[in-house]
Write a protein that holds these residues in place. Sequence first.
Motif, PDB file in Angstrom:
ATOM      1  N   UNK A  72      56.175 117.536  53.063  1.00 46.44           N
ATOM      2  CA  UNK A  72      54.947 116.644  53.528  1.00 46.44           C
ATOM      3  C   UNK A  72      54.071 115.642  52.557  1.00 46.44           C
ATOM      4  N   UNK A  73      53.904 114.314  52.443  1.00 45.60           N
ATOM      5  CA  UNK A  73      53.412 113.777  51.065  1.00 45.60           C
ATOM      6  C   UNK A  73      52.219 113.683  51.375  1.00 45.60           C
ATOM      7  N   UNK A  74      50.906 113.946  50.425  1.00 45.33           N
ATOM      8  CA  UNK A  74      50.107 113.979  51.233  1.00 45.33           C
ATOM      9  C   UNK A  74      49.405 112.813  49.698  1.00 45.33           C
ATOM     10  N   UNK A  75      50.461 113.192  48.374  1.00 43.25           N
ATOM     11  CA  UNK A  75      49.852 111.672  47.729  1.00 43.25           C
ATOM     12  C   UNK A  75      50.514 110.722  47.390  1.00 43.25           C
ATOM     13  N   UNK A  76      50.332 109.776  48.190  1.00 44.00           N
ATOM     14  CA  UNK A  76      51.207 108.491  47.673  1.00 44.00           C
ATOM     15  C   UNK A  76      51.532 107.865  46.351  1.00 44.00           C
ATOM     16  N   UNK A  77      52.710 107.366  46.154  1.00 45.61           N
ATOM     17  CA  UNK A  77      52.907 106.705  44.851  1.00 45.61           C
ATOM     18  C   UNK A  77      51.657 105.331  44.999  1.00 45.61           C
ATOM     19  N   UNK A  83      49.510 104.922  53.595  1.00 51.04           N
ATOM     20  CA  UNK A  83      50.637 105.668  54.172  1.00 51.04           C
ATOM     21  C   UNK A  83      51.029 107.067  54.321  1.00 51.04           C
ATOM     22  N   UNK A  84      49.863 108.051  53.178  1.00 52.90           N
ATOM     23  CA  UNK A  84      49.788 109.499  53.374  1.00 52.90           C
ATOM     24  C   UNK A  84      48.670 110.042  54.640  1.00 52.90           C
ATOM     25  N   UNK A  85      49.376 110.963  55.258  1.00 52.36           N
ATOM     26  CA  UNK A  85      50.747 111.488  54.467  1.00 52.36           C
ATOM     27  C   UNK A  85      51.329 111.184  55.347  1.00 52.36           C
ATOM     28  N   UNK A  86      52.891 111.664  54.685  1.00 49.56           N
ATOM     29  CA  UNK A  86      54.486 111.382  55.203  1.00 49.56           C
ATOM     30  C   UNK A  86      55.379 112.380  55.646  1.00 49.56           C
ATOM     31  N   UNK A  99      68.205 110.352  51.443  1.00 49.69           N
ATOM     32  CA  UNK A  99      66.873 110.990  51.634  1.00 49.69           C
ATOM     33  C   UNK A  99      66.100 110.078  52.302  1.00 49.69           C
ATOM     34  N   UNK A 100      65.344 110.249  52.672  1.00 47.72           N
ATOM     35  CA  UNK A 100      64.327 109.044  53.132  1.00 47.72           C
ATOM     36  C   UNK A 100      62.915 109.360  53.574  1.00 47.72           C
ATOM     37  N   UNK A 101      62.093 108.272  54.445  1.00 46.92           N
ATOM     38  CA  UNK A 101      61.123 109.282  55.202  1.00 46.92           C
ATOM     39  C   UNK A 101      61.312 109.383  56.739  1.00 46.92           C
TER      40      UNK A 101
END
Length: 136
Positions: A72-77, A83-86, A99-101
Motif C-alpha cells: 500500500x502506497x501512502x506517500x505518492x511520488x 492519488x494516495x493511498x493506492x 507490476x502496477x496498480x
Amino acid sequence: MGFERFGRKSFTSQTKVAAFIDYLDKGELRATQCKKCVQVFFPPRADCPHCLGSEMDWVKIEGTGNLISFTKVNYGPAGFESDVPYILGLVDYGDIKAFGRVASNVQEEALKVGMLMKAMVNKLPDGQIIYEFLPE
C-alpha cells in the motif's frame, strides 16, 4: 500522441518503447523480449542490459497470473500525491513478472499472495491510459 498519454501523470513524451501505448490502446499489455538472448522485460525496454542487443520483440501478457507481492502506497511520488493511498501489485505470469496498480475498487483486505489476477487496460476521461490488476 506518444508516451505522454501513459499513466495518470506522465513526465516524458518520447521514448523508444512508445509502442507500449499503441498496444494499451488496443487493450493489450505487452512486455519486450530480446531477440538475441530471449530475456523478457517488464516494464518494456528498448535495449537489453544482458547482451546489449537492441532488437526486441513485443510479447503479449495475457490470461491470469499469481499475485506474488503487494504494498500500500501512502506517500505518492511527484504528480501522484493526490492519488494516495493506492496498492501496487507484482503479478507472476510465468516467464513475465509485471507490476502496477491494483484496481482502486479492490480492498487491501481482499488481496492474498498467490491469488489469481488479470490485467485490465483503462482509458481515463482525460485521455490518459493505464492498466490495473484485478482479482480473477
